[in-house]
Design a protein around this motif. Structure first.
Motif, PDB file in Angstrom:
ATOM      1  N   SER A  50       0.843  -1.209   0.000  1.00 33.18           N
ATOM      2  CA  SER A  50       0.000   0.000   0.000  1.00 33.18           C
ATOM      3  C   SER A  50       0.875   1.255   0.000  1.00 33.18           C
ATOM      4  O   SER A  50       0.527   2.263  -0.630  1.00 33.18           O
ATOM      5  CB  SER A  50      -0.960   0.000   1.183  1.00 33.18           C
ATOM      6  N   LYS A  51       2.032   1.196   0.669  1.00 30.26           N
ATOM      7  CA  LYS A  51       2.961   2.328   0.624  1.00 30.26           C
ATOM      8  C   LYS A  51       3.534   2.507  -0.779  1.00 30.26           C
ATOM      9  O   LYS A  51       3.717   3.632  -1.245  1.00 30.26           O
ATOM     10  CB  LYS A  51       4.098   2.133   1.632  1.00 30.26           C
ATOM     11  N   LEU A  52       3.821   1.392  -1.441  1.00 28.55           N
ATOM     12  CA  LEU A  52       4.336   1.472  -2.808  1.00 28.55           C
ATOM     13  C   LEU A  52       3.281   2.023  -3.766  1.00 28.55           C
ATOM     14  O   LEU A  52       3.603   2.806  -4.668  1.00 28.55           O
ATOM     15  CB  LEU A  52       4.808   0.103  -3.278  1.00 28.55           C
ATOM     16  N   ILE A  53       2.046   1.638  -3.574  1.00 29.05           N
ATOM     17  CA  ILE A  53       0.970   2.135  -4.440  1.00 29.05           C
ATOM     18  C   ILE A  53       0.770   3.636  -4.229  1.00 29.05           C
ATOM     19  O   ILE A  53       0.523   4.380  -5.176  1.00 29.05           O
ATOM     20  CB  ILE A  53      -0.335   1.360  -4.187  1.00 29.05           C
ATOM     21  N   ARG A  54       0.910   4.075  -2.991  1.00 26.69           N
ATOM     22  CA  ARG A  54       0.724   5.510  -2.711  1.00 26.69           C
ATOM     23  C   ARG A  54       1.798   6.373  -3.356  1.00 26.69           C
ATOM     24  O   ARG A  54       1.595   7.559  -3.575  1.00 26.69           O
ATOM     25  CB  ARG A  54       0.711   5.750  -1.206  1.00 26.69           C
ATOM     26  N   LYS A  55       2.959   5.780  -3.663  1.00 30.36           N
ATOM     27  CA  LYS A  55       4.043   6.543  -4.283  1.00 30.36           C
ATOM     28  C   LYS A  55       3.834   6.760  -5.782  1.00 30.36           C
ATOM     29  O   LYS A  55       4.541   7.550  -6.386  1.00 30.36           O
ATOM     30  CB  LYS A  55       5.385   5.837  -4.055  1.00 30.36           C
ATOM     31  N   ILE A  56       2.876   6.065  -6.379  1.00 28.28           N
ATOM     32  CA  ILE A  56       2.620   6.223  -7.812  1.00 28.28           C
ATOM     33  C   ILE A  56       2.033   7.606  -8.063  1.00 28.28           C
ATOM     34  O   ILE A  56       1.087   8.028  -7.391  1.00 28.28           O
ATOM     35  CB  ILE A  56       1.664   5.122  -8.325  1.00 28.28           C
ATOM     36  N   ASN A  57       2.591   8.303  -9.025  1.00 24.99           N
ATOM     37  CA  ASN A  57       2.131   9.646  -9.356  1.00 24.99           C
ATOM     38  C   ASN A  57       0.860   9.551 -10.203  1.00 24.99           C
ATOM     39  O   ASN A  57       0.877   9.053 -11.317  1.00 24.99           O
ATOM     40  CB  ASN A  57       3.214  10.408 -10.120  1.00 24.99           C
ATOM     41  N   THR A  58      -0.241  10.063  -9.667  1.00 23.58           N
ATOM     42  CA  THR A  58      -1.506  10.040 -10.390  1.00 23.58           C
ATOM     43  C   THR A  58      -2.023  11.444 -10.682  1.00 23.58           C
ATOM     44  O   THR A  58      -3.172  11.612 -11.054  1.00 23.58           O
ATOM     45  CB  THR A  58      -2.577   9.283  -9.587  1.00 23.58           C
ATOM     46  N   SER A  59      -1.160  12.432 -10.534  1.00 23.36           N
ATOM     47  CA  SER A  59      -1.603  13.795 -10.798  1.00 23.36           C
ATOM     48  C   SER A  59      -1.753  14.009 -12.298  1.00 23.36           C
ATOM     49  O   SER A  59      -1.095  13.379 -13.113  1.00 23.36           O
ATOM     50  CB  SER A  59      -0.608  14.802 -10.220  1.00 23.36           C
ATOM     51  N   VAL A  60      -2.656  14.901 -12.644  1.00 25.53           N
ATOM     52  CA  VAL A  60      -2.933  15.202 -14.045  1.00 25.53           C
ATOM     53  C   VAL A  60      -2.244  16.508 -14.391  1.00 25.53           C
ATOM     54  O   VAL A  60      -2.391  17.516 -13.689  1.00 25.53           O
ATOM     55  CB  VAL A  60      -4.452  15.332 -14.281  1.00 25.53           C
ATOM     56  N   ASP A  61      -1.475  16.503 -15.487  1.00 27.95           N
ATOM     57  CA  ASP A  61      -0.827  17.725 -15.955  1.00 27.95           C
ATOM     58  C   ASP A  61      -1.828  18.507 -16.795  1.00 27.95           C
ATOM     59  O   ASP A  61      -2.330  18.017 -17.812  1.00 27.95           O
ATOM     60  CB  ASP A  61       0.405  17.391 -16.810  1.00 27.95           C
ATOM     61  N   VAL A  62      -2.114  19.715 -16.357  1.00 25.14           N
ATOM     62  CA  VAL A  62      -3.036  20.574 -17.085  1.00 25.14           C
ATOM     63  C   VAL A  62      -2.203  21.519 -17.930  1.00 25.14           C
ATOM     64  O   VAL A  62      -1.335  22.222 -17.426  1.00 25.14           O
ATOM     65  CB  VAL A  62      -3.942  21.356 -16.106  1.00 25.14           C
ATOM     66  N   GLU A  63      -2.486  21.538 -19.231  1.00 26.38           N
ATOM     67  CA  GLU A  63      -1.698  22.356 -20.143  1.00 26.38           C
ATOM     68  C   GLU A  63      -2.241  23.775 -20.190  1.00 26.38           C
ATOM     69  O   GLU A  63      -3.445  24.006 -20.172  1.00 26.38           O
ATOM     70  CB  GLU A  63      -1.741  21.749 -21.542  1.00 26.38           C
ATOM     71  N   ASP A  64      -1.325  24.750 -20.294  1.00 23.36           N
ATOM     72  CA  ASP A  64      -1.633  26.159 -20.521  1.00 23.36           C
ATOM     73  C   ASP A  64      -2.638  26.718 -19.510  1.00 23.36           C
ATOM     74  O   ASP A  64      -3.742  27.120 -19.862  1.00 23.36           O
ATOM     75  CB  ASP A  64      -2.136  26.374 -21.943  1.00 23.36           C
ATOM     76  N   ASN A  65      -2.243  26.705 -18.263  1.00 24.40           N
ATOM     77  CA  ASN A  65      -3.068  27.318 -17.237  1.00 24.40           C
ATOM     78  C   ASN A  65      -3.054  28.831 -17.349  1.00 24.40           C
ATOM     79  O   ASN A  65      -3.939  29.494 -16.849  1.00 24.40           O
ATOM     80  CB  ASN A  65      -2.554  26.952 -15.835  1.00 24.40           C
ATOM     81  N   GLY A  66      -2.040  29.340 -17.971  1.00 19.05           N
ATOM     82  CA  GLY A  66      -1.881  30.789 -17.988  1.00 19.05           C
ATOM     83  C   GLY A  66      -1.181  31.224 -16.720  1.00 19.05           C
ATOM     84  O   GLY A  66      -0.917  30.434 -15.826  1.00 19.05           O
ATOM     85  N   ASP A  67      -0.876  32.474 -16.642  1.00 17.79           N
ATOM     86  CA  ASP A  67      -0.205  32.988 -15.456  1.00 17.79           C
ATOM     87  C   ASP A  67      -1.269  33.472 -14.487  1.00 17.79           C
ATOM     88  O   ASP A  67      -2.040  34.392 -14.791  1.00 17.79           O
ATOM     89  CB  ASP A  67       0.747  34.128 -15.844  1.00 17.79           C
ATOM     90  N   MET A  68      -1.340  32.858 -13.346  1.00 12.86           N
ATOM     91  CA  MET A  68      -2.363  33.195 -12.358  1.00 12.86           C
ATOM     92  C   MET A  68      -2.161  34.603 -11.805  1.00 12.86           C
ATOM     93  O   MET A  68      -3.102  35.221 -11.325  1.00 12.86           O
ATOM     94  CB  MET A  68      -2.363  32.176 -11.211  1.00 12.86           C
ATOM     95  N   ALA A  69      -0.950  35.167 -11.911  1.00 11.96           N
ATOM     96  CA  ALA A  69      -0.711  36.512 -11.392  1.00 11.96           C
ATOM     97  C   ALA A  69      -1.352  37.575 -12.277  1.00 11.96           C
ATOM     98  O   ALA A  69      -1.641  38.684 -11.830  1.00 11.96           O
ATOM     99  CB  ALA A  69       0.790  36.763 -11.293  1.00 11.96           C
ATOM    100  N   ASP A  70      -1.623  37.272 -13.526  1.00 10.73           N
ATOM    101  CA  ASP A  70      -2.184  38.247 -14.445  1.00 10.73           C
ATOM    102  C   ASP A  70      -3.678  38.452 -14.260  1.00 10.73           C
ATOM    103  O   ASP A  70      -4.245  39.393 -14.806  1.00 10.73           O
ATOM    104  CB  ASP A  70      -1.937  37.798 -15.894  1.00 10.73           C
ATOM    105  N   ILE A  71      -4.333  37.605 -13.507  1.00 14.13           N
ATOM    106  CA  ILE A  71      -5.792  37.706 -13.345  1.00 14.13           C
ATOM    107  C   ILE A  71      -6.101  38.650 -12.201  1.00 14.13           C
ATOM    108  O   ILE A  71      -5.617  38.496 -11.079  1.00 14.13           O
ATOM    109  CB  ILE A  71      -6.393  36.313 -13.060  1.00 14.13           C
TER     110      ILE A  71
END
Length: 187
Positions: free
Chosen positions: A162-183
């Motif tokens: 279960s510790k090994l399974i938790r180390k698997i990266n399951t995050s989703v890369d979101v493309e072109d979020n833009g610069d959050m400082a510009d909003i």
């Protein structure tokens, strides 16, 4: 061309969701193994019943009943022993292993009764085409014993994998979020 990209992306997303589900509930792996064991046993009940009727050994029917009952009850114990995202309930884990022990004992007793009937000195049972179900029952019991052993090992090693399974990266890369400082949100 774009449809194949979407299908492979859909497959990756499906696989990612399954891994996320396993990260939350790694106890599903031994539960599925126990379910497979139960299904293997259940699908061979006809061979078991015919073998019990033919041999009529001491306690064979009771062993058959106990294997079925305690395999089902050990599934219930496993469901209660590992609540989602909480520590395991130790008395339920112990009770589950006691039930595994009863199942293994009954399995071995049944196999010994089959071997005693096949090798007894007076009127041994011959394995012929009409009694092939005895060999099928014996082989199934050996397979079932291995599957229960694998299930027990999976439960015992649950903290490790279960510790090994938790180390698997399951995050989703979101493309072109833009610069959050510009909003700007101010009016």
């Amino acid at each position: 061309m774009s449809k194949t990209v979407k299908k492979s992306s859909g497959f990756r997303d499906f696989f990612r969701k399954q891994v996320v589900s396993l990260k939350r509930k790694p106890q599903v792996i031994p539960l599925v193994m126990l379910l497979i064991s139960f299904i293997v046993y259940s699908f061979n009940l006809t061979n078991m019943s015919n073998t019990t009727a033919k041999i009529q050994g001491t306690g064979m029917g009771l062993c058959q009943f106990c294997i079925m009952l305690f395999t089902l009850l050990s599934m219930v114990c496993m469901l209660n022993a590992f609540p989602t995202r909480k520590k395991p309930v130790i008395p339920m884990v112990v009770l589950m292993f006691v039930m595994f022990g009863i199942v293994v004992y009954c399995d071995i007793h049944y196999c010994n009764a089959i071997m005693a009937a096949l090798t007894r000195a007076e009127s041994p049972i011959k394995l012929e085409l009409s009694t092939i179900y005895i060999a099928n029952a014996y082989n199934m019991l050996q397979t079932f014993l291995v599957l229960i052993g694998v299930t027990a090992v999976l439960v015992l090693t649950l903290p490790l994998y279960s510790k090994l399974i938790r180390k698997i990266n399951t995050s989703v890369d979101v493309e072109d979020n833009g610069d959050m400082a510009d909003i700007e949100i101010s009016e």
